[in-house]
Design a protein around this motif. Sequence first.
Motif, PDB file in Angstrom:
ATOM      1  N   LYS A  64       0.841  -1.209   0.000  1.00 57.30           N
ATOM      2  CA  LYS A  64       0.000   0.000   0.000  1.00 57.30           C
ATOM      3  C   LYS A  64       0.870   1.250   0.000  1.00 57.30           C
ATOM      4  O   LYS A  64       0.563   2.244  -0.660  1.00 57.30           O
ATOM      5  CB  LYS A  64      -0.879   0.037   1.246  1.00 57.30           C
ATOM      6  N   SER A 207      -8.402  -3.346   8.658  1.00 53.05           N
ATOM      7  CA  SER A 207      -8.873  -2.031   8.202  1.00 53.05           C
ATOM      8  C   SER A 207      -9.431  -2.104   6.786  1.00 53.05           C
ATOM      9  O   SER A 207     -10.027  -1.139   6.314  1.00 53.05           O
ATOM     10  CB  SER A 207      -7.758  -0.986   8.320  1.00 53.05           C
ATOM     11  N   THR A 330       0.354 -12.212   5.478  1.00 53.48           N
ATOM     12  CA  THR A 330       0.513 -10.755   5.457  1.00 53.48           C
ATOM     13  C   THR A 330       1.554 -10.257   6.455  1.00 53.48           C
ATOM     14  O   THR A 330       1.737  -9.056   6.606  1.00 53.48           O
ATOM     15  CB  THR A 330      -0.849 -10.098   5.751  1.00 53.48           C
TER      16      THR A 330
HETATM   17  C1  LIG Z   1       0.096  -8.271   9.613  1.00 52.60           C
HETATM   18  C2  LIG Z   1      -1.191  -7.761   9.098  1.00 52.60           C
HETATM   19  N1  LIG Z   1      -1.944  -8.575   8.339  1.00 52.60           N
HETATM   20  C3  LIG Z   1      -3.132  -8.165   7.854  1.00 52.60           C
HETATM   21  C4  LIG Z   1      -3.623  -6.914   8.143  1.00 52.60           C
HETATM   22  C5  LIG Z   1      -4.970  -6.550   7.619  1.00 52.60           C
HETATM   23  O1  LIG Z   1      -4.877  -5.739   6.475  1.00 52.60           O
HETATM   24  P1  LIG Z   1      -5.954  -4.617   6.272  1.00 52.60           P
HETATM   25  O2  LIG Z   1      -5.813  -3.666   7.416  1.00 52.60           O
HETATM   26  O3  LIG Z   1      -5.622  -4.036   4.965  1.00 52.60           O
HETATM   27  O4  LIG Z   1      -7.288  -5.280   6.297  1.00 52.60           O
HETATM   28  C6  LIG Z   1      -2.869  -6.025   8.929  1.00 52.60           C
HETATM   29  C7  LIG Z   1      -3.382  -4.687   9.267  1.00 52.60           C
HETATM   30  O5  LIG Z   1      -2.887  -3.997  10.108  1.00 52.60           O
HETATM   31  C8  LIG Z   1      -1.620  -6.461   9.408  1.00 52.60           C
HETATM   32  O6  LIG Z   1      -0.855  -5.665  10.170  1.00 52.60           O
END
Ligand SMILES: Cc1ncc(COP(=O)(O)O)c(C=O)c1O
Length: 350
Positions: A64, A207, A330
């Motif tokens: 992002k 988020s 993520t």
């Molecule tokens: C490690 C991790 N995975 C996933 C997410 C979720 O992503 P998003 O906030 O875009 O929904 C976050 C958000 O802070 C995150 O820190």
Amino acid sequence: MSAASIDPEDLLARLDRFPRVALCQVPTPIEAMPRLTARLNGPALFVKRDDLTGLAFGGNKLRKLEYLLGEAIARGADCVVTGGVPQSNHVRQTAAACAKLGLDCHAMAMAGRVRKASEAYITSGNVLITHLTGATLHEATWSGERNAELHALAERLAEAGRTPYVVPYGGSNALGALGAVHCAVELMQQLRAKEMDIAAMVHCSGSGGTQAGLAVGLAALAPEIKLIGFDIDAEPDRVAADVRRIAQETAALLGLDGHLDANTIDVRAGYAGPAYGVMARETLEAIQLGATSEALMTDPVYSGKGLAGLIGLVRAGVFSKSDRLLFLHTSGTPGLFAYAPELISMVPPG
Ligand SMILES: Cc1ncc(COP(=O)(O)O)c(C=O)c1O
């Protein structure tokens, strides 16, 4: 009925209209998880390693930030304001990206969202890394209103003669979501090169910007792939509403409105535990299963809950054994250290 699929190259050309700075090591690998697959005795499981995007322990937010900080620089900003909970992965990645780009970072830590914060929670993991990048730290109390304090701080900086750029909470707006659209393009190019198809992609959603961008990208490129986001905020309705809104705004930015039916966006509840930042029994089991079968490190707040959701789907028999399922990792792994006291007490040394 939605429009016919487009090519990844067409989508890349649409993304190229937006300023972008290179921050991520991409493409992130797609790896098979044969030992986890065998332990769960279900569909073939794979992981896309967005925990390996690079900078300061990586993660989804760097994708992002390529677009958000691209805009900050294009607008001539000389400092960046963002914020989150004290253990925010998003703040850590923003602070790291700012250090790399030579931008001053003002990071607002909002205390109180996570109750019973331990000493490790307020000093270790993401907090430590944010501190080491040289970000200027500010404090506020969590009010549930995620962006108001950030804009107030930006106003104070502007009054002092600075040119601030506000990166919203979680990096989640349509511009930030372009990074996740880019992830969808990258994924489709990888699958095509490997001649591999997947039935579904699963990840954790908070988020909302990550799922929004992935939903827009997959709706345009490969609507047959199911995308499932697991709520980690214990607020599934709010998460679903945010994902849908950001997805519609992102599709509009890219001229892809005809491809997206926001009502089909799939945000699932059941794996967030009692509250944001609190582990459930399933979270701990997922962290252990990932670590002991694939040396895959997931965290108590985000990726461990996403992995728990994937495990739940497999056990529920939703997919057949001939399907392939992809977990988008993520990151969030620095959070492991922030939760060390709880983890050690729940998993005594063997
Ligand atoms: C490690 C991790 N995975 C996933 C997410 C979720 O992503 P998003 O906030 O875009 O929904 C976050 C958000 O802070 C995150 O820190």
